[in-house]
Design a protein around this motif. Structure first.
Motif, mmCIF file in Angstrom:
data_model
loop_
_atom_site.group_PDB
_atom_site.id
_atom_site.type_symbol
_atom_site.label_atom_id
_atom_site.label_comp_id
_atom_site.label_asym_id
_atom_site.label_seq_id
_atom_site.Cartn_x
_atom_site.Cartn_y
_atom_site.Cartn_z
ATOM 1 N N LYS A 4 0.847 -1.191 0.000
ATOM 2 C CA LYS A 4 0.000 0.000 0.000
ATOM 3 C C LYS A 4 0.881 1.239 0.000
ATOM 4 N N ILE A 5 0.295 2.337 -0.396
ATOM 5 C CA ILE A 5 1.026 3.596 -0.444
ATOM 6 C C ILE A 5 0.693 4.398 0.801
ATOM 7 N N THR A 6 1.723 4.965 1.395
ATOM 8 C CA THR A 6 1.554 5.632 2.682
ATOM 9 C C THR A 6 1.568 7.155 2.526
ATOM 10 N N GLN A 8 3.845 8.982 3.334
ATOM 11 C CA GLN A 8 5.192 9.465 2.998
ATOM 12 C C GLN A 8 5.410 9.585 1.488
ATOM 13 N N CYS A 9 4.456 9.134 0.726
ATOM 14 C CA CYS A 9 4.554 9.226 -0.738
ATOM 15 C C CYS A 9 4.630 10.686 -1.170
ATOM 16 N N ILE A 10 5.533 10.956 -2.102
ATOM 17 C CA ILE A 10 5.687 12.328 -2.613
ATOM 18 C C ILE A 10 5.139 12.440 -4.046
ATOM 19 N N SER A 11 4.372 11.425 -4.456
ATOM 20 C CA SER A 11 3.707 11.434 -5.770
ATOM 21 C C SER A 11 4.674 11.622 -6.933
ATOM 22 N N CYS A 12 5.801 10.911 -6.870
ATOM 23 C CA CYS A 12 6.753 11.003 -7.982
ATOM 24 C C CYS A 12 6.304 10.131 -9.155
ATOM 25 N N ASN A 13 5.417 9.177 -8.879
ATOM 26 C CA ASN A 13 4.816 8.288 -9.890
ATOM 27 C C ASN A 13 5.769 7.240 -10.461
ATOM 28 N N ILE A 14 6.918 7.053 -9.856
ATOM 29 C CA ILE A 14 7.850 6.024 -10.335
ATOM 30 C C ILE A 14 7.206 4.642 -10.242
ATOM 31 N N CYS A 15 6.495 4.403 -9.152
ATOM 32 C CA CYS A 15 5.910 3.070 -8.959
ATOM 33 C C CYS A 15 4.831 2.765 -10.001
ATOM 34 N N LEU A 16 4.260 3.807 -10.548
ATOM 35 C CA LEU A 16 3.195 3.613 -11.547
ATOM 36 C C LEU A 16 3.718 2.808 -12.741
ATOM 37 N N ARG A 30 -2.939 11.312 -6.705
ATOM 38 C CA ARG A 30 -2.248 10.430 -5.759
ATOM 39 C C ARG A 30 -2.260 8.997 -6.265
ATOM 40 N N PRO A 31 -1.126 8.296 -6.174
ATOM 41 C CA PRO A 31 -1.125 6.882 -6.567
ATOM 42 C C PRO A 31 -1.822 6.021 -5.517
ATOM 43 N N TRP A 32 -2.337 4.920 -5.980
ATOM 44 C CA TRP A 32 -3.053 3.977 -5.109
ATOM 45 C C TRP A 32 -2.787 2.578 -5.641
ATOM 46 N N GLN A 50 8.670 -4.126 -6.800
ATOM 47 C CA GLN A 50 9.214 -3.048 -7.620
ATOM 48 C C GLN A 50 8.762 -1.669 -7.175
ATOM 49 N N CYS A 51 7.577 -1.581 -6.620
ATOM 50 C CA CYS A 51 7.118 -0.272 -6.144
ATOM 51 C C CYS A 51 7.994 0.202 -4.988
ATOM 52 N N LYS A 52 8.305 -0.714 -4.086
ATOM 53 C CA LYS A 52 9.139 -0.361 -2.929
ATOM 54 C C LYS A 52 10.586 -0.142 -3.361
ATOM 55 N N GLY A 54 11.814 0.923 -6.119
ATOM 56 C CA GLY A 54 12.085 2.143 -6.871
ATOM 57 C C GLY A 54 11.683 3.418 -6.156
ATOM 58 N N CYS A 55 11.045 3.271 -5.022
ATOM 59 C CA CYS A 55 10.514 4.455 -4.327
ATOM 60 C C CYS A 55 11.645 5.295 -3.725
ATOM 61 N N PRO A 56 11.671 6.592 -4.010
ATOM 62 C CA PRO A 56 12.736 7.434 -3.460
ATOM 63 C C PRO A 56 12.557 7.768 -1.978
ATOM 64 N N THR A 57 11.424 7.437 -1.419
ATOM 65 C CA THR A 57 11.228 7.700 0.011
ATOM 66 C C THR A 57 11.542 6.407 0.778
ATOM 67 N N CYS A 58 11.643 6.511 2.070
ATOM 68 C CA CYS A 58 11.924 5.303 2.863
ATOM 69 C C CYS A 58 10.711 4.386 2.943
ATOM 70 N N ASN A 59 9.557 4.966 3.106
ATOM 71 C CA ASN A 59 8.360 4.138 3.344
ATOM 72 C C ASN A 59 7.162 4.622 2.545
ATOM 73 N N GLY A 60 7.389 4.973 1.305
ATOM 74 C CA GLY A 60 6.268 5.406 0.465
ATOM 75 C C GLY A 60 5.376 4.252 0.081
ATOM 76 N N CYS A 61 5.987 3.074 -0.157
ATOM 77 C CA CYS A 61 5.235 1.841 -0.427
ATOM 78 C C CYS A 61 5.624 0.846 0.647
ATOM 79 N N VAL A 62 4.675 0.310 1.327
ATOM 80 C CA VAL A 62 4.996 -0.684 2.358
ATOM 81 C C VAL A 62 4.066 -1.877 2.220
HETATM 82 S S1 SF4 Z 1 7.497 5.595 -5.933
HETATM 83 FE FE1 SF4 Z 1 7.086 6.090 -3.755
HETATM 84 S S2 SF4 Z 1 7.015 8.329 -3.674
HETATM 85 FE FE2 SF4 Z 1 6.852 7.739 -5.832
HETATM 86 S S3 SF4 Z 1 4.624 7.669 -6.210
HETATM 87 FE FE3 SF4 Z 1 5.268 5.588 -5.652
HETATM 88 S S4 SF4 Z 1 4.956 5.481 -3.424
HETATM 89 FE FE4 SF4 Z 1 4.924 7.635 -3.984
#
Ligand code: SF4
Ligand code: SF4
Length: 98
Positions: A4-6, A8-16, A30-32, A50-52, A54-62
């Motif tokens: 799930k996306i927390t 802490q997500c900064i909506s960079c959309n990499i996980c998309l 916002r991604p979901w 892959q979502c976790k 590639g995520c640039p935050t520590c806990n954007g996807c958990v």
């Molecule tokens: S990669 Fe991480 S910060 Fe970027 S949109 Fe996905 S959850 Fe958010």
């Protein structure tokens, strides 16, 4: 249990684009993660989510916490599925010790 996306997500959309099964969707800006589509990247080319990864935050996807017995049965079913003669051995074992 799906990822799930927390908050802490900064909506960079990499996980998309990183998700191999298209489970990450946008709701507004916002991604979901669709829990019905997320496979935890199991049975894909990847060994980590892959979502976790590639995520640039520590806990954007958990990974969502898994109920103990749900995890236990998931492991049991996975191991049994890999065995031959499971009717003869593992199910008797399970029936005996559970
Ligand atoms: S990669 Fe991480 S910060 Fe970027 S949109 Fe996905 S959850 Fe958010
Ligand atoms: S764990 Fe894998 S399948 Fe699930 S949302 Fe993340 S990248 Fe997609």
């Amino acid at each position: 249990m799906a990822y799930k996306i927390t908050s802490q997500c900064i909506s960079c959309n990499i996980c998309l684009s990183a998700c191999p099964v298209g489970a990450v969707k946008m709701i507004g800006d916002r991604p979901w993660i669709d829990p019905n589509l997320c496979t935890n990247c199991i049975n894909t080319l990847y060994t980590v989510a892959q979502c976790k990864a590639g995520c640039p935050t520590c806990n954007g996807c958990v990974k969502q916490p898994t109920d103990y017995w749900e995890g236990w049965f998931a492991t049991y079913n996975k191991l049994v599925a890999n065995l031959t003669n499971k009717q003869d051995y593992w199910e008797r074992w399970f029936n005996c010790y559970s």
